[in-house]
Design a protein around this motif. Structure first.
Motif, PDB file in Angstrom:
ATOM      1  N   ASP A  90       0.827  -1.210   0.000  1.00  0.00           N
ATOM      2  CA  ASP A  90       0.000   0.000   0.000  1.00  0.00           C
ATOM      3  C   ASP A  90       0.859   1.257   0.000  1.00  0.00           C
ATOM      4  OD1 ASP A  90      -2.267  -1.467  -0.032  1.00  0.00           O
ATOM      5  OD2 ASP A  90      -2.688  -1.306   2.105  1.00  0.00           O
ATOM      6  N   SER A  93       2.144   2.147  -3.404  1.00  0.00           N
ATOM      7  CA  SER A  93       1.139   2.236  -4.470  1.00  0.00           C
ATOM      8  C   SER A  93       0.732   3.681  -4.690  1.00  0.00           C
ATOM      9  CB  SER A  93      -0.113   1.442  -4.095  1.00  0.00           C
ATOM     10  OG  SER A  93       0.171   0.080  -4.091  1.00  0.00           O
ATOM     11  N   PHE A  94       0.560   4.028  -5.943  1.00  0.00           N
ATOM     12  CA  PHE A  94       0.016   5.340  -6.248  1.00  0.00           C
ATOM     13  C   PHE A  94      -1.490   5.266  -6.456  1.00  0.00           C
ATOM     14  CE2 PHE A  94       4.424   6.347  -7.607  1.00  0.00           C
ATOM     15  CZ  PHE A  94       4.625   7.357  -6.690  1.00  0.00           C
ATOM     16  N   ILE A  95      -1.934   4.087  -6.867  1.00  0.00           N
ATOM     17  CA  ILE A  95      -3.372   3.890  -7.038  1.00  0.00           C
ATOM     18  C   ILE A  95      -3.747   2.589  -6.362  1.00  0.00           C
ATOM     19  CG2 ILE A  95      -5.198   3.395  -8.709  1.00  0.00           C
ATOM     20  CD1 ILE A  95      -3.518   5.279 -10.619  1.00  0.00           C
ATOM     21  N   ILE A  96      -4.666   2.671  -5.390  1.00  0.00           N
ATOM     22  CA  ILE A  96      -5.106   1.458  -4.714  1.00  0.00           C
ATOM     23  C   ILE A  96      -6.462   1.064  -5.288  1.00  0.00           C
ATOM     24  CG2 ILE A  96      -5.759   0.451  -2.501  1.00  0.00           C
ATOM     25  CD1 ILE A  96      -3.783   2.465  -1.217  1.00  0.00           C
ATOM     26  N   LEU A  98     -10.166  -0.437  -5.873  1.00  0.00           N
ATOM     27  CA  LEU A  98     -11.293  -0.528  -4.948  1.00  0.00           C
ATOM     28  C   LEU A  98     -11.806  -1.963  -4.868  1.00  0.00           C
ATOM     29  CD1 LEU A  98     -13.369   2.535  -6.207  1.00  0.00           C
ATOM     30  CD2 LEU A  98     -11.799   2.482  -4.287  1.00  0.00           C
TER      31      LEU A  98
ATOM     32  N   ARG B 208      -5.468   2.130   4.080  1.00  0.00           N
ATOM     33  CA  ARG B 208      -5.569   2.582   2.694  1.00  0.00           C
ATOM     34  C   ARG B 208      -6.260   3.931   2.582  1.00  0.00           C
ATOM     35  NH1 ARG B 208      -6.957  -3.048  -0.456  1.00  0.00           N
ATOM     36  NH2 ARG B 208      -4.906  -3.949  -0.156  1.00  0.00           N
ATOM     37  N   ASN B 214      -1.171   7.554  -2.143  1.00  0.00           N
ATOM     38  CA  ASN B 214      -2.264   7.314  -3.075  1.00  0.00           C
ATOM     39  C   ASN B 214      -2.597   8.596  -3.850  1.00  0.00           C
ATOM     40  OD1 ASN B 214      -4.411   6.250  -4.402  1.00  0.00           O
ATOM     41  ND2 ASN B 214      -5.452   5.493  -2.573  1.00  0.00           N
ATOM     42  N   VAL B 218      -9.120   7.940  -1.559  1.00  0.00           N
ATOM     43  CA  VAL B 218     -10.489   7.448  -1.437  1.00  0.00           C
ATOM     44  C   VAL B 218     -10.686   7.031   0.006  1.00  0.00           C
ATOM     45  CG1 VAL B 218     -12.142   5.725  -2.251  1.00  0.00           C
ATOM     46  CG2 VAL B 218     -10.311   6.466  -3.745  1.00  0.00           C
ATOM     47  N   PHE B 220     -12.149   4.344   2.145  1.00  0.00           N
ATOM     48  CA  PHE B 220     -12.625   2.985   1.904  1.00  0.00           C
ATOM     49  C   PHE B 220     -13.683   2.568   2.929  1.00  0.00           C
ATOM     50  CE2 PHE B 220      -8.712   3.184  -0.391  1.00  0.00           C
ATOM     51  CZ  PHE B 220      -8.871   2.341  -1.471  1.00  0.00           C
TER      52      PHE B 220
END
Lengths: 101, 668
Positions: A90, A93-96, A98, B208, B214, B218, B220
């Motif tokens: 995580d 990561s730049f984009i997690i 969904l 997250r 990120n 978002v 979550f």
């Protein structure tokens, strides 16, 4: 830039610089170099600088292939293990995505 | 016909068409209310609930009445995926196993077609891991299927009767024949979209949500939580009052169910909640002229108890850290701290719908309270039960102080009488309630839920009175059964009821009542019913102040709050100024406020709720596979053809487009 309108020593100069700059972790530059100068190096009738251009083109190709292998293995390793690496994955990561673990 | 006429006709046709302006998308789909859908929750280790695929899960509708209908489609369905529309009673672990074993079902639509004998998806031992002994020796909820705590990889939606009829009609028209050709023809299908953002468990989704790297931040999930309500019978405004220990009277505020937006909770918690409020009201009127008392009463309403005792865990946590009711004791804060050891006797109201008696579940440390109750008893059956204590907030207190004297008062002995615990059918008919709307209390029959609740309240209030004052009550006040009638009406039938009108403040009045619900919800969304219940407690236990017009006290003290509320149920329009000790306390699990909380420890509740974007259900006619392939082929061919055309046009541009001198600026 149109290679057709360039003098041969200018071509060599350009090819050499592309090769050198590629060492700054720019594998795409090597790839561009290899594709762009491929015709010059292998398909044009012989001329004085061609031998050197050919060398740079071959080395650029090798370099970009090695890079491609490294990047591809990393992408596979990361995608396969992202869920199990947990917090570490995580954090890098730049984009997690969904809704998935 | 000349060209002009022709153009006019075309234009007119266009205008006629625009009269029925509807987008193709809207012509294709029939939209349903998608809110009553199962959603995902997470705890420290698991995810539970349902989620659709991203963008929705689609399947061919198959109307099911019995298990054999479901088996039929599992064996004979030749379509790619199905969504059975089946009765609620078929949703049980055995059916789910059947569905999960065969990869043909992509979602479930549920409907209700008959009166059920029992329906509960809670576990047989609710909150087992948060109880003192963590065992499941007594199945308190014997019919509990535990599906609420199962992770379902598909969406589950509940439809009302109108929507069911539409689905059924579509099914019989297009699907219900020639099952062997299902793979070849167009079929009525449904798309359930309930895609959940969070996954895995609470620590993962919290991490997250807070990720700094990120690029597309978002959220979550959100922690489950809300607010607890608390109050004291006597204000703690002088030294004498502060030194008193407490009789705590507690109840829970929340329930749950499998489907979003349907949380009726009639037998639990509403019945106990009404008993609680009616007891508080009676007690307040009994002690009006009492000045010498031995103990104070601490009223506690906990929120989020369904999910591992969120509210009570937090209250105990705050008490032990010296932060209950307020953080520190200083000059500006005259509020004394209350600790677990200050509670002399802890009484909790569990399920209190009509039953065949009242059962007092005692803690290991005995108190003499049962004999007091007996002396005020008006039930044919009043029993004391020793041994394991049913799932209740008292477990949070017992964990802190095993020697706590207390009891859980309920209508069951070793298994819930309520067959619909934490389900959508724990509703008004489950408690057999009818609204009498009367000020003449004698018209309410003695076998009604109102009388039952009033009797429990009377017994409790009189017993608590003799406990705190030291002698039996001899005054003339009676328990107000008409208030019980009104309170049930508020929580079961009509939220725009007299009591809510009496306590309503402007902010609450502006919110539509249909947004009221007894699910604890997430901390970021305030639960309005909690506020309404808190204000009701304030109204019933508050003191009327001489009104200076503004209803605020000059020297601001956290000891009291002041509210303008109606004078009485019969006189809603004239308002008085009430001073109350009622206040709210945060019901968020300590797990979310301790910085380095060890999620694996399981010490505190770790429940959170996933976020989502849409909950939608839509029905459409899925084209036959051959039709779909044909459409794709046409599209692909058109694209390839256009590329070829463009190529030729481009290569022969000089022939097709005569330029002045065939001279482009760069060449010249």
């Amino acid at each position: 830039m149109d290679l057709a309108k360039m003098s041969n020593d200018k071509k060599l100069y350009l090819c050499k610089w592309y090769f050198k700059v590629g060492f700054a972790f720019l594998p795409f530059l090597w790839m561009v170099n290899a594709i762009w100068f491929f015709t010059e190096a292998f398909r044009k009738p012989k001329y004085e600088e061609q031998q050197q251009i050919k060398r740079y083109v071959i080395f650029s190709t090798i370099g970009s292939v090695i890079w491609a292998i490294i990047i591809l293995s990393w992408v596979i390793a990361f995608q396969v293990n992202r869920a199990s690496w947990g917090e570490f994955a995580d954090n890098i990561s730049f984009i997690i995505p969904l809704g998935v673990p | 016909m000349n060209l002009k006429d022709f153009l006019i006709i075309i234009l007119k046709l266009c205008l006629i068409n625009s009269g029925y302006a509807e987008r193709t998308k809207d012509q294709m789909y029939e939209i349903f209310d998608g809110r009553t859908t199962c959603f995902r929750r997470l705890n420290a280790t698991h995810q539970v609930g349902c989620s659709s695929k991203k963008g929705g899960s689609t399947g061919i509708i198959h109307y099911v009445e019995t298990l054999s209908d479901l088996n039929f489609i599992m064996e004979n369905g030749t379509g790619s995926s199905y969504i059975p529309v089946m009765p609620l009673q078929l949703l049980k672990p055995s059916t789910l196993k059947l569905i999960l074993d065969k990869n043909l079902i992509t979602g479930i639509v549920l409907y209700n077609n008959s009166a059920l004998e029992s329906y509960t998806h809670e576990r047989s031992c609710p909150n087992q891991m948060s109880n003192v002994d963590k065992t499941c020796n007594t199945a308190w909820n014997p019919d509990g299927s535990g599906i609420l705590y199962q992770d379902l990889p598909f969406p589950v939606h509940y439809v009302n009767d109108d929507d069911l009829d539409r689905m059924k009609a579509c099914f019989s028209k297009f699907n219900n024949y020639s099952y062997e050709t299902h793979s070849k023809r167009s079929l009525c299908s449904v798309e359930l979209d309930a895609f959940m953002f969070a996954s895995t468990n609470t620590p993962t989704c919290r991490r997250r949500s807070q990720s700094k790297t990120n690029l597309n931040p978002v959220k979550f999930c959100d922690p489950l939580g809300g607010e607890n309500v608390w109050s004291t019978l006597f204000p703690m405004d002088d030294e004498r009052a502060r030194s008193k220990s407490f009789v705590a009277l507690a109840a829970r505020l929340d329930t749950t169910s499998l489907f979003n937006g349907v949380f009726p909770g009639a037998a639990s918690p509403i019945a106990s909640l009404v008993t609680f409020l009616s007891t508080a009201d009676y007690l307040k009127r009994m002690v009006r002229d009492v000045h010498n008392y031995e103990m104070n009463v601490l009223f506690l309403l906990f929120n989020g108890e369904t999910y591992d005792y969120i509210g009570s865990q937090r209250v105990v946590y705050d008490m032990e850290r010296g932060e209950f009711p307020l953080k520190s004791e200083s000059e500006t804060n005259p509020m004394p701290l209350i600790r677990v050891k200050d509670i002399e006797l802890y009484l909790e109201l569990s399920h209190l719908s009509k039953g065949d008696g009242i059962f007092v579940h005692n803690t290991a440390e005995k108190s003499d309270f049962f004999s007091t109750l007996q002396s005020n008893n008006n039930f044919s059956r009043l029993e004391t039960v020793d041994g394991s204590i049913p799932p209740a907030s008292i477990h949070s207190f017992l964990k802190e102080n095993a020697k706590l004297r207390g009891a859980v008062i309920a209508n069951y002995k070793d298994a819930y009488v309520n067959k619909f615990f934490n389900s959508i059918f724990d509703n008004v008919s489950n408690v057999d309630y009818h609204y009498y709307n009367t000020s003449d209390y004698s018209t309410i029959p003695p076998d009604s839920i109102q009388s039952f609740t009033a009797n429990v309240s009377e017994m409790l209030a009189r017993s608590i009175y003799s406990k705190i004052v030291g002698r039996n009550y001899s005054g003339g006040e009676r328990v107000r059964i008409e208030l019980v009638d009104e309170l049930y009406n508020c929580y079961l039938l009509d939220a725009d009821c007299k009591v809510h009108q009496a306590v309503q403040r402007k902010k609450l009045r502006e919110t539509p009542y249909n947004s009221y619900g007894l699910y604890v919800g997430v901390t970021v969304v305030p639960n309005l019913l909690t506020y309404a219940i808190g204000l009701t407690l304030a109204w019933l236990t508050g003191d009327v102040m001489p009104d200076s017009g503004l209803c605020v006290k000059e020297n601001h003290t956290p000891l009291y709050q002041y509210f303008n509320m109606s004078e009485s149920l019969d006189n809603l329009n004239s308002t008085l100024c009430y001073r109350t000790t009622m206040n709210f306390s945060e019901a968020v699990s300590p797990a979310f406020i301790i910085d380095d909380y060890d999620w694996k420890s399981g010490k505190y509740s770790s429940w959170s709720e996933s976020t989502w974007k849409d909950l939608t259900v839509r029905m459409f006619l899925k084209p036959a596979p051959a039709h779909e392939r044909f459409t794709l082929a046409i599209g692909s061919i058109t694209m390839i053809m256009s590329m070829i055309v463009i190529y030729f046009v481009k290569t022969r541009a000089d022939v097709l487009f005569a330029t002045a001198e065939n001279c482009s600026p760069t060449n010249c």
